[in-house]
Design an enzyme around this catalytic site. Structure first.
Site, mmCIF file in Angstrom:
data_model
loop_
_atom_site.group_PDB
_atom_site.id
_atom_site.type_symbol
_atom_site.label_atom_id
_atom_site.label_comp_id
_atom_site.label_asym_id
_atom_site.label_seq_id
_atom_site.Cartn_x
_atom_site.Cartn_y
_atom_site.Cartn_z
ATOM 1 N N GLU A 179 -23.023 131.858 138.284
ATOM 2 C CA GLU A 179 -23.412 133.196 138.325
ATOM 3 C C GLU A 179 -24.850 133.537 137.517
ATOM 4 O O GLU A 179 -25.206 134.104 136.617
ATOM 5 C CB GLU A 179 -22.447 134.128 137.343
ATOM 6 C CG GLU A 179 -21.213 134.047 138.351
ATOM 7 C CD GLU A 179 -20.152 135.111 137.657
ATOM 8 O OE1 GLU A 179 -20.071 135.422 136.683
ATOM 9 O OE2 GLU A 179 -19.129 135.491 138.417
ATOM 10 N N GLU A 377 -14.384 131.955 142.774
ATOM 11 C CA GLU A 377 -13.627 132.673 142.055
ATOM 12 C C GLU A 377 -13.433 133.942 142.681
ATOM 13 O O GLU A 377 -14.147 134.495 143.320
ATOM 14 C CB GLU A 377 -14.870 132.821 140.691
ATOM 15 C CG GLU A 377 -15.125 131.941 139.736
ATOM 16 C CD GLU A 377 -15.676 132.350 138.549
ATOM 17 O OE1 GLU A 377 -15.583 133.721 138.178
ATOM 18 O OE2 GLU A 377 -16.390 131.507 138.325
HETATM 19 P P1 P53 Z 1 -13.357 137.511 132.721
HETATM 20 C C1 P53 Z 1 -19.138 139.912 136.260
HETATM 21 C C2 P53 Z 1 -18.662 140.062 137.576
HETATM 22 C C3 P53 Z 1 -17.987 139.218 138.391
HETATM 23 C C4 P53 Z 1 -17.724 137.886 137.680
HETATM 24 O O1 P53 Z 1 -14.325 137.163 134.006
HETATM 25 C C5 P53 Z 1 -17.984 137.711 136.169
HETATM 26 C C6 P53 Z 1 -18.638 138.620 135.650
HETATM 27 C C7 P53 Z 1 -19.029 138.598 134.298
HETATM 28 O O2 P53 Z 1 -20.044 137.659 134.096
HETATM 29 O O3 P53 Z 1 -17.848 136.644 135.588
HETATM 30 C C8 P53 Z 1 -17.013 135.495 136.098
HETATM 31 O O4 P53 Z 1 -12.864 136.410 132.255
HETATM 32 C C9 P53 Z 1 -17.270 134.189 135.213
HETATM 33 C C10 P53 Z 1 -16.057 133.342 134.482
HETATM 34 C C11 P53 Z 1 -15.306 134.483 134.054
HETATM 35 C C12 P53 Z 1 -14.652 135.329 135.325
HETATM 36 O O5 P53 Z 1 -15.758 136.032 136.074
HETATM 37 O O6 P53 Z 1 -14.248 138.182 131.666
HETATM 38 O O7 P53 Z 1 -17.960 133.225 136.224
HETATM 39 O O8 P53 Z 1 -16.581 132.558 133.582
HETATM 40 O O9 P53 Z 1 -14.197 134.160 133.175
HETATM 41 C C13 P53 Z 1 -13.705 136.541 134.630
HETATM 42 O O10 P53 Z 1 -12.327 138.445 132.993
#
Ligand code: P53
Length: 479
Positions: A179, A377
């Site tokens: 990211e 993801e």
């Molecule tokens: P948590 C924002 C938008 C989309 C993905 O997030 C994001 C974010 C925040 O940067 O991050 C990713 O754990 C990231 C992972 C993270 C996951 O989203 O806050 O690559 O490390 O854990 C979920 O719910």
């Protein structure tokens, strides 16, 4: 694939995590202090604090996380039971080069990943490895100013080349920076800090500094792509961008055009990774704002020669913008003019749930880049309730994933998108990145641990575990 009505047979079903969110073992095997080791826990609306070193009276959720460092054999066995074809995690830079500027790598750290990859390969699970997922050595931040410093390019390339050589016969799929585009939102301290070890708001010219920092990363990434292919020509090396499409709030031409401008922010770093040069809209922005980013002719050559093989991306949500609403946003979805979309629901953490947005994202990226895509993801952070008999009925998670997989299939089968695989986020419960909480869970596998660090760390299968197992077994036919 013409006429084909199912996903390809070699489709990479799996799951994703990042080292610091699962491993724990923050001082095991000579590991150095990483930037996430000084991040406290937060909550929805409560920022995580970046402390100056490790403080006695603070709780740091990543220090132990879910102790994957000691539980990985058990966890990999559960992934295999679900039928994973691949598993995405990252390498903690601080296990390999504890300070980041050493001459020689740390053998104990290298051995840990050898063992982990062997364990995965034993079950036929392909490792998919991110080189930098929000956790550089803290030492490089303190001594060198993080990615503001050009020297970071050399340190990172050395680290990357070390692991690519070591694991050249075990790992085929790589990604450089997780990211990388998060930090475009330079007003949110967590993003600049975790992407680059820099808090942009403390800099004299925050936005200009962010572009310089990212430039160093893009050059480092391109060098790693090039060197990686020399190490093993079969490597597939991708970038990783957060894809949060921004819709126009209405069909008013001003809303439409505003969303186009806003999307430039989202595309920027992927554009360089894929095309090997800065797009015209950013050159115009730099001119307009009188920014001077130091880019040498040698850098330009490196960018051109190190374009990625595929585009990895995360997809959780969409946003919407309205041209006549100007508010100062600096939070997660803090685009000036961002408004909530009345047609979609939100998670408890305010993330908009929009499965169709995933098909849209796949189309956007494929039309723009014509490169294979990889959804690395996607998922639903929610509070799980453990019944007295130990079961967890996470139907809301199943519903979220089912709806997204349906849209993903449409993108492949109707729109013809070349998609390598799908690895839902947090396949085993882990520490939330944005809030540091445990209760924001994504897993198919439950881990008994709470926000304050209490719990037995025991693993158990949620209802979604069996559901996903069948999804993989039927290659996405039975949802
Ligand atoms: P948590 C924002 C938008 C989309 C993905 O997030 C994001 C974010 C925040 O940067 O991050 C990713 O754990 C990231 C992972 C993270 C996951 O989203 O806050 O690559 O490390 O854990 C979920 O719910």
């Amino acid at each position: 694939n013409t006429g084909r009505q199912t996903l390809p047979d070699n489709f990479l079903w799996g799951g994703a995590v990042a080292a610091h969110q699962v491993e724990g073992g923050w001082q095991e095997g000579n590991k150095g202090l990483s930037i996430v080791d000084v991040l406290t826990g937060g909550a929805h609306g409560v920022d995580r604090i970046i402390t100056d070193g490790v403080k006695k009276d603070c709780y740091y959720p990543n220090h132990e996380a879910v102790d994957f460092y000691h539980h990985y054999k058990e966890d990999v066995k559960l992934f295999a039971e679900m039928g994973f074809k691949c598993f995405r995690t990252s390498i903690a830079w601080t296990r390999i080069f504890p300070h980041g500027d050493e001459e020689e790598p740390n053998e104990a750290g290298l051995q840990f990943y050898d063992d982990l990859f062997d364990e995965l390969l034993k079950y036929g699970i392909e490792p998919v490895i991110t080189l930098s997922h929000f956790e550089m050595p803290l030492y490089l931040v303190k001594q060198y100013g993080g990615w503001k410093n050009r020297k970071l390019i050399d340190f990172f390339v050395k680290y990357a080349v070390t692991v690519m050589k070591r694991y050249k016969d075990k790992v085929k799929y790589w990604m450089t920076f997780n990211e990388i585009n998060n930090q475009k939102n330079y007003k949110y301290p967590l993003f600049g800090y975790t992407c680059s070890g820099v808090i942009f708001e403390n800099e004299e010219k925050p936005e200009e500094c962010m572009y310089q920092v990212v430039h160093h990363e893009l050059v480092a990434s391109a060098l790693v792509v090039k060197k990686g292919h020399e190490i093993n020509p079969d490597f597939k090396i991708g970038c990783m961008v957060a894809c949060v499409p921004i819709y126009p709030y209405s069909c008013h031409p001003d809303d439409m055009m505003y969303s186009v401008e806003a999307m430039h922010d989202r595309y920027l770093f992927g554009d360089v990774h894929v095309r090997g040069e800065y797009p015209s809209y950013i050159k115009k922005e730099w001119e307009r704002k009188n920014y001077h980013i130091e880019i040498t002719p040698e850098d330009e050559r490196i960018l051109r020669e190190g374009t990625v093989d595929y585009v990895g991306f995360s997809y959780y949500m969409t946003n919407a913008v309205k041209a006549d609403v100007i508010q100062e946003g600096n939070g997660l979805d803090g685009y000036p003019g961002s408004v909530s979309n009345p047609f979609v629901k939100k998670s408890d953490w305010g993330w908009q749930i929009d499965p169709v947005g995933l098909r849209y994202a796949l189309n956007l990226l494929y039309e723009r880049y014509q490169k294979p895509l990889f959804i690395v993801e996607n998922g639903f952070g929610a509070i799980d309730e453990v019944k007295p008999d130990g079961s967890i009925e996470d139907d809301y998670r199943i519903a979220y994933l089912k709806a997204h997989i349906e849209e993903m299939k449409k993108a492949v089968l109707i729109d013809g998108v070349d998609l390598m695989g799908y690895t839902p986020w947090g396949c085993i419960d882990c520490v939330s990145f944005t809030t540091g909480e445990m209760k924001k869970r994504y897993g198919f596998i439950y881990v008994d641990k709470d926000n304050n660090g209490n719990g037995t760390l025991a693993r158990s299968r949620k209802k979604s575990f069996y559901w996903y197992q069948n999804v993989i077994k039927s290659n996405g036919e039975e949802l």
